[in-house]
Design a protein around this motif. Structure first.
Motif, PDB file in Angstrom:
ATOM      1  N   UNK A 323      -0.199  15.162  -1.624  1.00  0.00           N
ATOM      2  CA  UNK A 323       0.007  15.028  -0.180  1.00  0.00           C
ATOM      3  C   UNK A 323      -0.547  13.699   0.316  1.00  0.00           C
ATOM      4  N   UNK A 324       0.151  13.117   1.294  1.00  0.00           N
ATOM      5  CA  UNK A 324      -0.373  11.984   2.039  1.00  0.00           C
ATOM      6  C   UNK A 324      -0.241  12.288   3.521  1.00  0.00           C
ATOM      7  N   UNK A 325      -1.269  11.986   4.290  1.00  0.00           N
ATOM      8  CA  UNK A 325      -1.183  12.081   5.751  1.00  0.00           C
ATOM      9  C   UNK A 325      -1.190  10.661   6.305  1.00  0.00           C
ATOM     10  N   UNK A 326      -0.203  10.347   7.136  1.00  0.00           N
ATOM     11  CA  UNK A 326      -0.103   9.002   7.709  1.00  0.00           C
ATOM     12  C   UNK A 326      -0.673   9.017   9.117  1.00  0.00           C
ATOM     13  N   UNK A 327      -1.889   8.462   9.243  1.00  0.00           N
ATOM     14  CA  UNK A 327      -2.567   8.414  10.544  1.00  0.00           C
ATOM     15  C   UNK A 327      -2.451   7.036  11.185  1.00  0.00           C
ATOM     16  N   UNK A 328      -1.571   6.185  10.636  1.00  0.00           N
ATOM     17  CA  UNK A 328      -1.434   4.846  11.187  1.00  0.00           C
ATOM     18  C   UNK A 328      -0.882   4.898  12.607  1.00  0.00           C
ATOM     19  N   UNK A 329      -0.917   3.746  13.281  1.00  0.00           N
ATOM     20  CA  UNK A 329      -0.468   3.691  14.668  1.00  0.00           C
ATOM     21  C   UNK A 329       1.029   3.429  14.805  1.00  0.00           C
ATOM     22  N   UNK A 330       1.739   3.389  13.694  1.00  0.00           N
ATOM     23  CA  UNK A 330       3.191   3.249  13.760  1.00  0.00           C
ATOM     24  C   UNK A 330       3.799   4.482  14.452  1.00  0.00           C
ATOM     25  N   UNK A 331       4.972   4.297  15.033  1.00  0.00           N
ATOM     26  CA  UNK A 331       5.637   5.411  15.721  1.00  0.00           C
ATOM     27  C   UNK A 331       6.112   6.446  14.716  1.00  0.00           C
ATOM     28  N   UNK A 332       6.258   7.718  15.130  1.00  0.00           N
ATOM     29  CA  UNK A 332       6.793   8.735  14.230  1.00  0.00           C
ATOM     30  C   UNK A 332       8.147   8.345  13.643  1.00  0.00           C
ATOM     31  N   UNK A 333       9.024   7.745  14.442  1.00  0.00           N
ATOM     32  CA  UNK A 333      10.334   7.336  13.946  1.00  0.00           C
ATOM     33  C   UNK A 333      10.237   6.329  12.820  1.00  0.00           C
ATOM     34  N   UNK A 334       9.329   5.357  12.968  1.00  0.00           N
ATOM     35  CA  UNK A 334       9.111   4.374  11.909  1.00  0.00           C
ATOM     36  C   UNK A 334       8.632   5.069  10.641  1.00  0.00           C
ATOM     37  N   UNK A 335       7.698   6.006  10.812  1.00  0.00           N
ATOM     38  CA  UNK A 335       7.163   6.732   9.653  1.00  0.00           C
ATOM     39  C   UNK A 335       8.252   7.553   8.973  1.00  0.00           C
ATOM     40  N   UNK A 336       9.096   8.219   9.759  1.00  0.00           N
ATOM     41  CA  UNK A 336      10.178   9.010   9.172  1.00  0.00           C
ATOM     42  C   UNK A 336      11.039   8.142   8.261  1.00  0.00           C
ATOM     43  N   UNK A 337      11.445   6.971   8.776  1.00  0.00           N
ATOM     44  CA  UNK A 337      12.308   6.067   8.007  1.00  0.00           C
ATOM     45  C   UNK A 337      11.589   5.523   6.775  1.00  0.00           C
ATOM     46  N   UNK A 338      10.299   5.212   6.921  1.00  0.00           N
ATOM     47  CA  UNK A 338       9.516   4.653   5.820  1.00  0.00           C
ATOM     48  C   UNK A 338       9.439   5.620   4.646  1.00  0.00           C
ATOM     49  N   UNK A 339       9.144   6.884   4.926  1.00  0.00           N
ATOM     50  CA  UNK A 339       8.964   7.836   3.828  1.00  0.00           C
ATOM     51  C   UNK A 339      10.290   8.373   3.303  1.00  0.00           C
ATOM     52  N   UNK A 340      11.323   8.328   4.136  1.00  0.00           N
ATOM     53  CA  UNK A 340      12.668   8.571   3.598  1.00  0.00           C
ATOM     54  C   UNK A 340      13.006   7.494   2.592  1.00  0.00           C
ATOM     55  N   UNK A 341      12.744   6.232   2.961  1.00  0.00           N
ATOM     56  CA  UNK A 341      13.058   5.115   2.072  1.00  0.00           C
ATOM     57  C   UNK A 341      12.261   5.213   0.768  1.00  0.00           C
ATOM     58  N   UNK A 342      11.048   5.734   0.830  1.00  0.00           N
ATOM     59  CA  UNK A 342      10.222   5.867  -0.373  1.00  0.00           C
ATOM     60  C   UNK A 342      10.533   7.149  -1.145  1.00  0.00           C
ATOM     61  N   UNK A 343      11.452   7.953  -0.618  1.00  0.00           N
ATOM     62  CA  UNK A 343      11.949   9.089  -1.386  1.00  0.00           C
ATOM     63  C   UNK A 343      11.069  10.309  -1.418  1.00  0.00           C
ATOM     64  N   UNK A 344      10.095  10.415  -0.509  1.00  0.00           N
ATOM     65  CA  UNK A 344       9.175  11.567  -0.514  1.00  0.00           C
ATOM     66  C   UNK A 344       9.987  12.853  -0.306  1.00  0.00           C
ATOM     67  N   UNK A 345       9.860  13.832  -1.192  1.00  0.00           N
ATOM     68  CA  UNK A 345      10.729  15.019  -1.145  1.00  0.00           C
ATOM     69  C   UNK A 345      10.656  15.824   0.150  1.00  0.00           C
ATOM     70  N   UNK A 346       9.444  15.975   0.713  1.00  0.00           N
ATOM     71  CA  UNK A 346       9.288  16.775   1.928  1.00  0.00           C
ATOM     72  C   UNK A 346       8.473  16.024   2.969  1.00  0.00           C
ATOM     73  N   UNK A 347       8.934  16.078   4.222  1.00  0.00           N
ATOM     74  CA  UNK A 347       8.179  15.549   5.349  1.00  0.00           C
ATOM     75  C   UNK A 347       7.749  16.726   6.216  1.00  0.00           C
ATOM     76  N   UNK A 348       6.471  16.731   6.566  1.00  0.00           N
ATOM     77  CA  UNK A 348       5.927  17.780   7.435  1.00  0.00           C
ATOM     78  C   UNK A 348       5.567  17.149   8.768  1.00  0.00           C
TER      79      UNK A 348
END
Length: 478
Positions: A323-348
Motif C-alpha cells: 500500500x501507498x498513501x499519497x498525502x502530497x498537496x497535488x489535487x485528487x485528479x492529478x493523483x488519479x491520473x498519476x497512479x493510473x499511469x503507473x498501473x496501480x491495480x486498485x485505487x482507494x
C-alpha cells in the motif's frame, strides 16, 4: 481500461505503438537512458517490478531443488572456444576485456553473454560420482551482448536475468527437468503475470546454440506481435563431452552427464507493458505490482481525513497488501491520473462523506470499474478485488491471443492473414529449413514454436505442399 485519455505525454498505441511503449517506460519512471547506447538505468519503480518477479520465481526454483550460485563475469577465450556451436552463435555479440589496468592481457576475456562454459568448468571439478548428481544450480546476474539495436527491457546490451544450469545422470532425468522448468515459467506467466502463453518446441534453426532441443513459451502483445518470454534447453551430453565432464555411474563405469539450461530476463517487464498497458499507461498485474493499492485522501485538508486514510492504509498493510498513501498537496485528479499511469491495480478514495457513511471507493485499474465498499469489509473486499483484477487482465489477454490466432493451409494464405490481421498463423510444416526460410522471406514471419498437443490442420506443408505432420506457429516477433 479507462475510456478517457488522462496523460497527454503518452502517444496513443493506435497511432505509434513503438512510441507508446517508449513513452510508457519513461513516463511511468521504469527506466532511463545512460550515456552508453543499449545500456539502460533501471529506475526504482521498474527495478521493484523485477525484484518482485525475482523473489517469486526464486521461490519456485527452490521448490524444484535448485540452489543459487554465482559465477565470474569474465570468461577466458580458451574456455569459450571449447564448445564450437556455442561460441559461433555468440561470437558476433561478445564484448572483450583486453587490458588489466595498463597491462595488455595474455589472453582475452569475454564479458559473459551466458554462462554455460563457466558452469561446465565448475561441474568438471565437483562431479565425480553418480552420488554427486543431480546438480541443480541457478544464477541471478547480468549478461552482456553487443546488440546493434536496443529497446527498453526488450533488447539491452546489458540485461538482468536468471540462468539455470543442471546436470543429470540420465537423458531421461535431464529431459524431465527441461520440461518441468518450462511448466514453471508458463505457470508463472499465466498465474502471476496474467500473460497467457503458447508452449512448444523451437525448430532446429531457432534453437539455442549448442542445444539438442529448445522449448519456449510464446506470448502475444497488444500489437499482435510475438514475444519469446522464456526458454528451457536440453543439451544432451554435448557440453559434457566438450569439457570432459565424467562421473562413475552405478555400475562404476565412466559416463557423461546430461545437461539442461533455462532462463528468463527483464524482457518479462516489456511483456507486461505490451500485454496489459493502455493509452493511460501501465496496467500492472497485482501479484508483481510494487504498489497494489494506492490510498487517495479526498479533501485531505478537512479534519479527520488524513487520519482515517492512514488507518485504512495500516489495515491493508497488516493483511499483507502493498500500500501507498499519497498525502502530497497535488489535487485528487492529478493523483488519479498519476497512479493510473503507473498501473496501480486498485485505487482507494476516501473523503469526508465516505467517512460519515463508513465506506470508501475502490477503482480498478484494468476496467475503470468503481465500487462503494463498507470499511467493515475492507480487507476481504480488497483481496477479492485484486484477484478479480488479475483474472480480468488474464481473460482480456487470452481473448487477444485466441482472436488473433489463425489457421492457414498455404503460404499465400498465411501471408495474407499476417498482413491483414497480424497475430499467430498456424500451419502444417514438413520440417524442412528451406520452407522455414521461405516463410520468413516471403511472409516476413519467423517460426515461433511447434506447440504441444494441438490438432493437425490437414496433412500438407503450407509452404511446399509435401506431406507434413508438424503443427507450427509463425509470427512477427520482438
Amino acid at each position: 481500461m479507462a475510456k478517457e485519455k488522462k496523460v497527454e505525454q503518452i502517444t496513443d498505441m493506435e497511432v505509434d505503438f513503438a512510441q507508446w511503449y517508449t513513452d510508457v517506460c519513461k513516463k511511468a519512471e521504469l527506466i532511463d537512458y545512460s550515456s552508453i547506447k543499449g545500456m539502460f538505468i533501471y529506475r526504482p519503480y521498474g527495478y521493484a517490478i523485477w525484484e518482485s518477479i525475482q523473489r517469486q520465481l526464486d521461490a519456485r526454483f527452490k521448490e524444484t531443488g535448485a540452489e543459487n550460485v554465482y559465477m565470474p563475469m569474465l570468461i577466458p577465450e580458451s574456455l569459450l572456444q571449447k564448445e564450437k556451436d556455442h561460441v559461433e552463435g555468440f561470437a558476433p555479440e561478445c564484448a572483450w576485456v583486453t587490458y588489466g589496468g595498463s597491462e595488455k592481457l595474455e589472453e582475452r576475456y569475454c564479458i559473459r553473454p551466458t554462462s554455460e562454459t563457466l558452469f561446465c568448468e565448475h561441474f568438471r571439478n565437483v562431479i565425480q560420482s553418480h552420488r554427486d548428481l543431480p546438480k541443480m544450480y541457478n544464477q541471478w546476474c547480468s549478461v552482456l551482448r553487443w546488440e546493434k539495436t536496443s529497446r527498453p527491457f526488450l533488447r539491452h546490451r546489458e540485461f538482468l536475468w536468471q540462468e539455470g544450469h543442471t546436470m543429470h545422470a540420465t537423458a531421461e532425468e535431464a529431459m524431465a527437468e527441461t520440461e518441468q522448468m518450462l511448466k514453471v515459467y508458463a505457470d508463472f506467466c499465466e498465474n502471476v503475470l496474467a500473460m497467457p502463453v503458447t508452449k512448444g518446441k523451437k525448430t532446429d534453426k531457432e534453437k539455442f546454440n549448442g542445444a539438442e532441443a529448445t522449448y519456449t513459451i510464446e506470448c502475444m502483445m497488444h500489437d499482435r506481435k510475438a514475444l519469446q518470454a522464456g526458454t528451457s534447453h536440453f543439451f544432451g551430453d554435448g557440453f559434457a563431452r566438450a569439457f570432459d565432464i565424467t562421473f562413475a555411474n552405478k555400475e562404476n563405469q565412466r559416463a557423461y552427464p546430461f545437461q539442461t539450461s533455462w532462463g528468463v530476463s527483464t524482457r518479462l517487464i516489456g511483456g507486461i507493458i505490451m500485454t496489459h498497458g493502455d493509452n493511460n499507461g501501465l496496467v500492472l498485474p497485482p501479484k508483481v505490482a510494487p504498489i497494489q493499492v494506492v490510498v487517495i485522501p479526498v479533501a485531505q485538508h478537512k479534519e479527520g481525513v488524513l487520519e482515517a486514510a492512514r488507518a485504512v492504509a495500516d489495515r491493508l498493510k497488516a493483511c499483507g497488501i502493498r500500500v501507498k498513501i499519497d498525502e502530497s498537496e497535488q489535487s485528487p485528479g492529478w493523483k488519479f491520473a498519476e497512479y493510473e499511469m503507473k498501473g496501480v491495480p486498485l485505487r482507494l478514495e476516501l473523503g469526508p462523506k465516505d467517512i460519515e457513511k463508513n465506506q470508501c471507493v475502490f477503482a480498478r485499474r484494468d476496467s475503470g470499474e468503481k465500487s462503494f465498499v463498507s470499511l467493515d469489509d475492507l480487507e476481504t473486499v480488497a483481496a477479492d478485488l485484486l484477484e478479480k483484477v488479475h483474472q480480468g487482465m488474464f481473460e482480456k489477454a487470452k481473448k487477444n491471443l485466441t482472436d488473433h490466432t489463425y489457421d492457414a493451409e498455404t503460404l499465400e494464405e498465411a501471408k495474407r492473414l499476417q498482413q491483414e490481421h497480424g497475430g499467430f498463423i498456424r500451419t502444417m510444416w514438413c520440417g524442412e529449413e528451406a520452407c522455414e526460410l521461405k516463410m520468413k522471406e516471403e511472409a516476413g514471419m519467423s517460426s515461433r514454436c511447434m506447440p504441444f498437443g494441438e490438432k493437425s490442420i490437414g496433412n500438407k506443408c503450407a509452404v511446399c505442399g509435401k506431406e507434413a505432420d508438424k503443427v507450427i506457429y509463425w509470427g512477427v516477433a520482438y
